[in-house]
Design a protein around this motif. Structure first.
Motif, short mmCIF file in Angstrom:
data_model
loop_
_atom_site.label_atom_id
_atom_site.label_comp_id
_atom_site.label_asym_id
_atom_site.label_seq_id
_atom_site.Cartn_x
_atom_site.Cartn_y
_atom_site.Cartn_z
N LEU A 78 -80.74 -63.61 -66.91
CA LEU A 78 -80.14 -63.12 -65.67
C LEU A 78 -81.21 -62.66 -64.69
O LEU A 78 -81.12 -62.94 -63.49
N ARG B 281 -81.62 -70.52 -60.95
CA ARG B 281 -80.23 -70.08 -60.82
C ARG B 281 -79.31 -71.28 -60.59
O ARG B 281 -78.26 -71.39 -61.22
N LEU C 84 -76.36 -72.38 -63.14
CA LEU C 84 -74.97 -72.47 -62.73
C LEU C 84 -74.40 -73.88 -62.91
O LEU C 84 -73.24 -74.05 -63.27
N PHE D 16 -72.09 -67.72 -69.29
CA PHE D 16 -72.86 -68.19 -68.14
C PHE D 16 -72.03 -69.11 -67.25
O PHE D 16 -72.23 -69.12 -66.03
N SER E 91 -68.97 -68.59 -66.61
CA SER E 91 -68.07 -67.72 -65.86
C SER E 91 -68.74 -67.09 -64.64
O SER E 91 -68.07 -66.56 -63.77
N LEU E 92 -70.06 -67.16 -64.58
CA LEU E 92 -70.78 -66.60 -63.45
C LEU E 92 -70.72 -67.56 -62.28
O LEU E 92 -70.67 -68.77 -62.45
N SER F 285 -71.61 -64.00 -57.70
CA SER F 285 -71.98 -62.93 -58.63
C SER F 285 -73.46 -62.64 -58.54
O SER F 285 -73.88 -61.48 -58.50
N PHE F 286 -74.26 -63.69 -58.50
CA PHE F 286 -75.70 -63.51 -58.42
C PHE F 286 -76.10 -62.91 -57.07
O PHE F 286 -76.96 -62.03 -57.01
#
Length: 79
Positions: A16, A26, A30, A52, A54-55, A59-60
């Motif tokens: 993360l 990232r 994703l 991961f 679900s992100l 969110s990031f």
């Protein structure tokens, strides 16, 4: 036969952190969490992959904003 363990919290935190700092990483994470995690040397199980997946980019972005605001507050002496 030994049972497969999930990634540790420390491993997830490192992934993360890297995702927050590195926009290309990232995007890969994703788009394809399993392949990205394996390329980083992790052996994710389905629950890790599901986490991961679900992100989202939002969110990031939200996390990065919170971190930057916290860092700015610390730099300004607002601890």
């Amino acid at each position: 036969m030994p049972t497969k363990k999930n990634m540790t919290y420390a491993q997830i935190a490192k992934v993360l952190e890297k995702a927050l700092k590195d926009s290309q990483f990232r995007q890969r994470l994703l788009a394809s969490p399993e392949a990205t995690l394996r390329a980083e040397g992790h052996q994710p199980d389905q629950s890790d992959i599901k986490f991961f997946m679900s992100l989202g980019a939002e969110s990031f972005s939200a996390a990065a904003d919170r971190i930057n605001k916290s860092r700015d507050g610390v730099a300004a002496g607002e601890v």
